[in-house]
Design a protein around this motif. Sequence first.
Motif, short mmCIF file in Angstrom:
data_model
loop_
_atom_site.label_atom_id
_atom_site.label_comp_id
_atom_site.label_asym_id
_atom_site.label_seq_id
_atom_site.Cartn_x
_atom_site.Cartn_y
_atom_site.Cartn_z
N GLU A 157 0.84 -1.19 0.00
CA GLU A 157 0.00 0.00 0.00
C GLU A 157 0.88 1.24 0.00
O GLU A 157 2.01 1.23 0.49
CB GLU A 157 -0.94 0.01 1.20
CG GLU A 157 -0.27 -0.16 2.55
CD GLU A 157 -1.29 -0.29 3.66
OE1 GLU A 157 -0.91 -0.74 4.74
OE2 GLU A 157 -2.47 0.07 3.45
N LEU A 164 -2.83 9.10 -6.48
CA LEU A 164 -3.56 7.85 -6.30
C LEU A 164 -3.06 7.11 -5.06
O LEU A 164 -1.86 7.01 -4.82
CB LEU A 164 -3.37 6.95 -7.54
CG LEU A 164 -4.16 5.65 -7.54
CD1 LEU A 164 -5.49 5.84 -8.24
CD2 LEU A 164 -3.36 4.55 -8.24
N LYS A 165 -4.00 6.63 -4.27
CA LYS A 165 -3.67 5.73 -3.17
C LYS A 165 -4.03 4.31 -3.61
O LYS A 165 -5.04 4.09 -4.27
CB LYS A 165 -4.45 6.10 -1.91
CG LYS A 165 -3.94 7.32 -1.18
CD LYS A 165 -4.70 7.53 0.12
CE LYS A 165 -4.15 8.73 0.88
NZ LYS A 165 -4.90 8.95 2.16
N TYR A 166 -3.18 3.36 -3.22
CA TYR A 166 -3.45 1.99 -3.63
C TYR A 166 -3.15 1.03 -2.48
O TYR A 166 -2.34 1.29 -1.59
CB TYR A 166 -2.60 1.61 -4.85
CG TYR A 166 -1.11 1.68 -4.61
CD1 TYR A 166 -0.41 0.57 -4.11
CD2 TYR A 166 -0.40 2.84 -4.87
CE1 TYR A 166 0.95 0.64 -3.88
CE2 TYR A 166 0.97 2.91 -4.65
CZ TYR A 166 1.64 1.81 -4.16
OH TYR A 166 2.99 1.88 -3.93
N LYS A 167 -3.85 -0.09 -2.51
CA LYS A 167 -3.59 -1.20 -1.60
C LYS A 167 -3.83 -2.48 -2.38
O LYS A 167 -4.91 -2.71 -2.92
CB LYS A 167 -4.52 -1.14 -0.38
CG LYS A 167 -4.28 -2.25 0.62
CD LYS A 167 -5.20 -2.13 1.84
CE LYS A 167 -4.94 -3.23 2.84
NZ LYS A 167 -5.84 -3.12 4.03
N VAL A 168 -2.79 -3.31 -2.44
CA VAL A 168 -2.86 -4.55 -3.22
C VAL A 168 -2.52 -5.71 -2.29
O VAL A 168 -1.48 -5.72 -1.64
CB VAL A 168 -1.88 -4.52 -4.41
CG1 VAL A 168 -2.00 -5.81 -5.22
CG2 VAL A 168 -2.15 -3.31 -5.30
N ALA A 204 -7.34 -5.64 -4.97
CA ALA A 204 -6.72 -4.31 -5.01
C ALA A 204 -7.78 -3.23 -4.82
O ALA A 204 -8.93 -3.37 -5.26
CB ALA A 204 -6.00 -4.10 -6.34
N THR A 205 -7.36 -2.15 -4.17
CA THR A 205 -8.21 -0.97 -4.00
C THR A 205 -7.44 0.25 -4.46
O THR A 205 -6.29 0.46 -4.04
CB THR A 205 -8.62 -0.79 -2.52
OG1 THR A 205 -9.28 -1.97 -2.08
CG2 THR A 205 -9.55 0.40 -2.38
N PHE A 206 -8.04 1.03 -5.36
CA PHE A 206 -7.40 2.24 -5.88
C PHE A 206 -8.29 3.44 -5.56
O PHE A 206 -9.47 3.47 -5.91
CB PHE A 206 -7.21 2.14 -7.40
CG PHE A 206 -6.43 0.93 -7.83
CD1 PHE A 206 -5.06 0.85 -7.61
CD2 PHE A 206 -7.06 -0.13 -8.44
CE1 PHE A 206 -4.35 -0.27 -8.01
CE2 PHE A 206 -6.36 -1.25 -8.84
CZ PHE A 206 -5.00 -1.32 -8.62
N SER A 208 -8.66 7.39 -6.19
CA SER A 208 -8.19 8.51 -6.98
C SER A 208 -8.17 9.79 -6.15
O SER A 208 -9.16 10.16 -5.51
CB SER A 208 -9.09 8.71 -8.21
OG SER A 208 -8.69 9.85 -8.93
N VAL A 214 -7.19 4.08 -12.77
CA VAL A 214 -6.40 2.95 -13.24
C VAL A 214 -7.06 2.36 -14.48
O VAL A 214 -8.27 2.14 -14.51
CB VAL A 214 -6.26 1.89 -12.13
CG1 VAL A 214 -5.54 0.65 -12.65
CG2 VAL A 214 -5.51 2.47 -10.93
N ILE A 331 0.85 -1.71 -13.02
CA ILE A 331 -0.43 -1.00 -12.96
C ILE A 331 -0.34 0.24 -13.85
O ILE A 331 0.49 1.13 -13.63
CB ILE A 331 -0.75 -0.59 -11.51
CG1 ILE A 331 -0.81 -1.86 -10.62
CG2 ILE A 331 -2.06 0.17 -11.43
CD1 ILE A 331 -0.90 -1.56 -9.15
#
Length: 354
Positions: A157, A164-168, A204-206, A208, A214, A331
């Motif tokens: 994450e 962009l914040k992401y958590k995979v 995954a959570t993206f 914006s 994405v 990504i």
Amino acid sequence: MKEIKSCDIVLPSPSLYIPSGTSSLIIKGEIKLVLSTPLKVTQVVLKLHGFSQFNNSQKSTTRNLTTKDLTKQKLTVVNVTKTYNPGETILPFSITLKSPQNLLESVEGKHAAVRYVLTAELTKANPHAIYKTSKNVILRKNIFTNGVDINDKVVYEGEREGLLKYKVEVSKYMVIEDDGYVGEENDDDDSPCENPRGKVKVEATFESLDKAGVKEVKVDAFEYEMYNLAKFNSTTGVSSSSGSTTTAKSSTSAPKPKTPTTRAAPKIPAFSNVNIQNPHHTKPLLTPSLTIPVSSNASEPVTFEIPIHKRMKPDSNINFLEIKHEIIMTIRFDKFMLTPLKLEVPISIITIGS
């Protein structure tokens, strides 16, 4: 011997799992003998030979094998003169491996191997002759006894350039059915099977921050083999590691992106006395790469699976040959000027009895 139509060593399972603690390992099976005419035998002996082998040639086109014994055992199955009639004869056997925990697990790499071979020797009475037949025995480490949870995940994450914040979350382990495969010497048959041999689950959570949606996730997967000749020369038969657990990268921040192009280079580096950063042999597991389209307004979790159709070797971490696996996810964003985010995720391939 013309009397013998066939002679095979039959085992109830393709693989044997080394028990934990100080327990011994019993290899049970039978010698299946099929005769066309009567055969007078004075002795039937079963031999177990475990050995490691390393090709220390500096050239990929030549072979210079060094072999070291790991274990040798002998069992007399028949010790009296006996005549066997035409047809099928079954000779059961049971051979005990003491302190199997000190043995290396079976592995078959492109340039090194650990093998265990059972050989049955039938001695004919008159005229004197010896008939031999062999079968490989596969020894595996049972990593489930080490408290491995197959539901563990690797978590990445972070934030990308304030946009962009992401958590995979990716499965740490892929469990495949144990069909006795450890790889073959000169194994060039890499045709994928119809059904996936295993699947890696991804969630995954993206989020914006500046309409940086994405577009898609491109997925590659690789199997790496790494060798160390110096450690092979010091091998005593004791494994330097208890099994096939791969250390995950930190889940608190995204790892520094790396490109797999150097790892996937077809040229195999010459062997050296120290480990090098790049593996000696790389096998792509996804050809072509897998592309997962993602909605640009994805604020809810995106879930998908990565199916692997090609044959994979289980993870191995003996002192001179390490086999590892990795998923690389690229990504890509809606904004073409934004550099794609690359995540390298180690996964462990483990087997489970069929």
